[in-house]
Write a protein that holds these residues in place. Structure first.
Motif, PDB file in Angstrom:
ATOM      1  N   ILE A   1     -33.247  54.175 -30.330  1.00  0.00           N
ATOM      2  CA  ILE A   1     -33.086  53.617 -29.102  1.00  0.00           C
ATOM      3  C   ILE A   1     -34.819  54.162 -27.881  1.00  0.00           C
ATOM      4  N   ALA A   2     -35.309  55.421 -28.562  1.00  0.00           N
ATOM      5  CA  ALA A   2     -36.141  55.664 -28.192  1.00  0.00           C
ATOM      6  C   ALA A   2     -37.493  55.614 -28.195  1.00  0.00           C
ATOM      7  N   PHE A   3     -37.609  54.597 -28.899  1.00  0.00           N
ATOM      8  CA  PHE A   3     -38.633  54.024 -29.464  1.00  0.00           C
ATOM      9  C   PHE A   3     -39.398  52.630 -28.064  1.00  0.00           C
ATOM     10  N   PRO A   4     -38.528  52.010 -27.780  1.00  0.00           N
ATOM     11  CA  PRO A   4     -38.835  51.007 -27.002  1.00  0.00           C
ATOM     12  C   PRO A   4     -38.796  51.623 -26.124  1.00  0.00           C
ATOM     13  N   PHE A   5     -38.277  52.469 -25.878  1.00  0.00           N
ATOM     14  CA  PHE A   5     -38.437  52.923 -24.150  1.00  0.00           C
ATOM     15  C   PHE A   5     -39.432  53.949 -23.731  1.00  0.00           C
ATOM     16  N   CYS A   6     -40.035  54.528 -25.085  1.00  0.00           N
ATOM     17  CA  CYS A   6     -41.936  54.675 -25.985  1.00  0.00           C
ATOM     18  C   CYS A   6     -42.405  53.982 -25.212  1.00  0.00           C
ATOM     19  N   ALA A   7     -42.521  52.837 -25.794  1.00  0.00           N
ATOM     20  CA  ALA A   7     -43.338  51.940 -25.864  1.00  0.00           C
ATOM     21  C   ALA A   7     -43.694  51.001 -24.516  1.00  0.00           C
ATOM     22  N   MET A   8     -42.662  50.875 -24.285  1.00  0.00           N
ATOM     23  CA  MET A   8     -42.676  50.365 -22.773  1.00  0.00           C
ATOM     24  C   MET A   8     -42.958  50.976 -21.743  1.00  0.00           C
ATOM     25  N   TYR A   9     -43.623  52.381 -22.018  1.00  0.00           N
ATOM     26  CA  TYR A   9     -43.887  53.783 -21.244  1.00  0.00           C
ATOM     27  C   TYR A   9     -45.074  53.791 -21.639  1.00  0.00           C
ATOM     28  N   THR A  10     -45.868  53.671 -22.630  1.00  0.00           N
ATOM     29  CA  THR A  10     -46.781  53.543 -23.266  1.00  0.00           C
ATOM     30  C   THR A  10     -47.961  52.427 -22.355  1.00  0.00           C
ATOM     31  N   VAL A  11     -46.843  51.276 -22.099  1.00  0.00           N
ATOM     32  CA  VAL A  11     -47.324  50.576 -22.269  1.00  0.00           C
ATOM     33  C   VAL A  11     -48.032  50.024 -20.328  1.00  0.00           C
ATOM     34  N   THR A  12     -46.473  50.711 -19.799  1.00  0.00           N
ATOM     35  CA  THR A  12     -46.654  50.874 -18.182  1.00  0.00           C
ATOM     36  C   THR A  12     -47.728  51.989 -18.004  1.00  0.00           C
ATOM     37  N   VAL A  13     -48.237  53.143 -18.418  1.00  0.00           N
ATOM     38  CA  VAL A  13     -48.637  53.579 -17.916  1.00  0.00           C
ATOM     39  C   VAL A  13     -50.638  53.172 -18.654  1.00  0.00           C
ATOM     40  N   LEU A  14     -50.813  52.750 -19.590  1.00  0.00           N
ATOM     41  CA  LEU A  14     -52.105  52.337 -20.180  1.00  0.00           C
ATOM     42  C   LEU A  14     -52.117  51.130 -19.162  1.00  0.00           C
ATOM     43  N   GLY A  15     -51.693  50.228 -18.457  1.00  0.00           N
ATOM     44  CA  GLY A  15     -52.018  49.500 -17.880  1.00  0.00           C
ATOM     45  C   GLY A  15     -52.183  49.224 -16.168  1.00  0.00           C
ATOM     46  N   ASN A  16     -51.234  50.225 -16.092  1.00  0.00           N
ATOM     47  CA  ASN A  16     -51.563  50.726 -14.386  1.00  0.00           C
ATOM     48  C   ASN A  16     -52.731  51.245 -14.636  1.00  0.00           C
ATOM     49  N   ILE A  17     -53.037  51.823 -15.352  1.00  0.00           N
ATOM     50  CA  ILE A  17     -54.170  53.136 -15.603  1.00  0.00           C
ATOM     51  C   ILE A  17     -55.383  52.331 -15.237  1.00  0.00           C
ATOM     52  N   THR A  18     -55.551  51.031 -16.849  1.00  0.00           N
ATOM     53  CA  THR A  18     -56.648  50.289 -16.616  1.00  0.00           C
ATOM     54  C   THR A  18     -57.178  49.412 -14.775  1.00  0.00           C
ATOM     55  N   VAL A  19     -55.825  48.781 -14.413  1.00  0.00           N
ATOM     56  CA  VAL A  19     -56.012  47.998 -13.163  1.00  0.00           C
ATOM     57  C   VAL A  19     -56.556  49.174 -12.311  1.00  0.00           C
ATOM     58  N   LEU A  20     -56.442  50.092 -12.109  1.00  0.00           N
ATOM     59  CA  LEU A  20     -56.686  51.494 -11.358  1.00  0.00           C
ATOM     60  C   LEU A  20     -58.212  51.118 -11.687  1.00  0.00           C
ATOM     61  N   HIS A  21     -58.516  51.635 -12.983  1.00  0.00           N
ATOM     62  CA  HIS A  21     -59.643  52.296 -13.317  1.00  0.00           C
ATOM     63  C   HIS A  21     -59.998  50.688 -12.813  1.00  0.00           C
ATOM     64  N   ILE A  22     -60.082  49.670 -13.018  1.00  0.00           N
ATOM     65  CA  ILE A  22     -60.676  48.413 -12.533  1.00  0.00           C
ATOM     66  C   ILE A  22     -61.790  48.413 -10.759  1.00  0.00           C
ATOM     67  N   ILE A  23     -60.843  48.781  -9.979  1.00  0.00           N
ATOM     68  CA  ILE A  23     -60.008  48.495  -8.988  1.00  0.00           C
ATOM     69  C   ILE A  23     -61.530  49.849  -8.648  1.00  0.00           C
ATOM     70  N   GLN A  24     -61.320  50.985  -8.740  1.00  0.00           N
ATOM     71  CA  GLN A  24     -61.697  52.096  -8.210  1.00  0.00           C
ATOM     72  C   GLN A  24     -63.245  52.320  -8.410  1.00  0.00           C
ATOM     73  N   MET A  25     -64.050  51.140 -10.194  1.00  0.00           N
ATOM     74  CA  MET A  25     -65.264  51.357 -10.424  1.00  0.00           C
ATOM     75  C   MET A  25     -65.739  50.191  -9.677  1.00  0.00           C
ATOM     76  N   ASP A  26     -65.208  48.674  -9.574  1.00  0.00           N
ATOM     77  CA  ASP A  26     -65.770  47.653  -8.855  1.00  0.00           C
ATOM     78  C   ASP A  26     -65.725  47.552  -7.308  1.00  0.00           C
ATOM     79  N   LEU A  27     -66.931  47.431  -7.226  1.00  0.00           N
ATOM     80  CA  LEU A  27     -67.082  47.442  -5.129  1.00  0.00           C
ATOM     81  C   LEU A  27     -66.303  46.471  -4.781  1.00  0.00           C
ATOM     82  N   ILE A  28     -66.801  45.319  -5.195  1.00  0.00           N
ATOM     83  CA  ILE A  28     -66.253  44.015  -5.298  1.00  0.00           C
ATOM     84  C   ILE A  28     -64.827  44.001  -4.941  1.00  0.00           C
TER      85      ILE A  28
END
Length: 314
Positions: A29-56
């Protein structure tokens, strides 16, 4: 006297449990939870990085989105690593102060997330109904102050809740029948009259959630009135499209939040496995969905993700 004989000031640690009835399957059961958490971290960090880097993208809409992303990262990271440790390594024990810290982060940042969504509803209202004044009303300074107020509100309310719990005597039982510490679950281990604590906890929950829902509802009623006055169907669809992702995120936050909260207060016949599953869903699914919702619905973020994926080194 009876409470003092059967309790101590506070235990050294608590014991968190896995999902009841599924102990034999918890490793898998831990594997789908781990996959969801990985998607959460990668997705949120990606959005945050895009917003931080693009002044527009340093506009109110995206600044609020950055706040939401940080909040989601804190919420998911405050519970999921420990839950995975329980499921994979049987690390059930959590220190008393670590447990109260988890209570603080869960409830504080749940309040902050609700506040950010409320501020975003107000942002949509100004952008749609007063487009010419939007940049002068919601300046980066105002956005920062709104974020600070939301953070201060969460810290003050939840600090009081944690202080009240820390002063209570606890019974000999140290078992919390779920995979993370939250206020109502910890309060059940107190060996004293907890009516004041329950009352204050409900007051905080309904005052924060109730106030935010009222503001969001009023904002969208005003938005709907403004949209119906737009001259063309194209402008109407564009305005509705602007709000669609925000409405999806609101539903993703508030609907799952009811399931872990209401059984503690009113439902004594809810199967424990259902309660614990929804309690985990509440803190994992919305943070996972939010960056994907905004990624799908926001063309600027889509374009920058595609550009970053397709860009080749010279």
């Amino acid at each position: 006297m009876l409470a003092s004989r059967n309790s101590s000031s506070h235990p050294v640690s608590f014991v968190l449990l896995e999902i009841p009835g599924l102990e034999s399957s918890q490793f898998w059961i831990a594997f789908p939870f781990c996959a969801m958490y990985t998607v959460t971290v990668l997705g949120n960090i990606t959005v945050l990085h895009i917003i931080q880097m693009d002044l527009i993208l340093h506009e109110p809409m995206y600044l609020f989105l950055a706040m939401l992303v940080v909040t989601d990262l804190v919420l998911s990271s405050s519970t999921q690593p420990k839950m995975l440790a329980i499921l994979w390594f049987h690390a059930h024990e959590i220190g008393y102060h670590a447990c109260l810290t988890q209570v603080f982060f869960i409830h504080t940042f749940s309040s902050v997330e609700s506040g950010v969504l409320t501020a975003r509803a107000s942002d949509h209202y100004v952008a749609i109904c007063f487009p010419l004044c939007h940049s002068s009303i919601l300046t980066p300074s105002v956005v920062g102050k709104l974020g600070a107020v939301g953070m201060l509100r969460g810290v003050l309310w939840v600090s009081s809740v944690c202080c009240m719990v820390s002063r209570m005597p606890f019974c000999q039982s140290r078992v919390i029948p779920q995979s993370y510490c939250e206020h109502m679950a910890v309060l059940k281990l107190v060996c004293a009259d907890t009516r004041v604590n329950h009352g204050y906890g409900l007051f905080v929950a309904f005052s924060v959630g109730g106030f935010d829902i009222i503001v969001i509802s009023v904002s969208y009623v005003m938005i709907l009135r403004g949209v119906l006055q737009l001259p063309s169907g194209e402008a109407w669809l564009k305005a509705i499209g602007t709000c669609a992702s925000h409405i999806c995120v609101i539903l993703a936050l508030y609907i799952p939040a009811l399931f872990p909260f209401l059984p503690h207060c009113f439902g004594h016949h809810v199967p424990q496995v259902v309660h614990i599953m929804f309690a985990n869903v509440y803190l994992l699914v919305p943070p996972m969905l939010n960056p994907n919702i905004y990624g799908v619905r926001t063309k600027q973020i889509q374009d920058r993700v595609i550009l970053g994926c397709c860009q080749k080194d010279p």
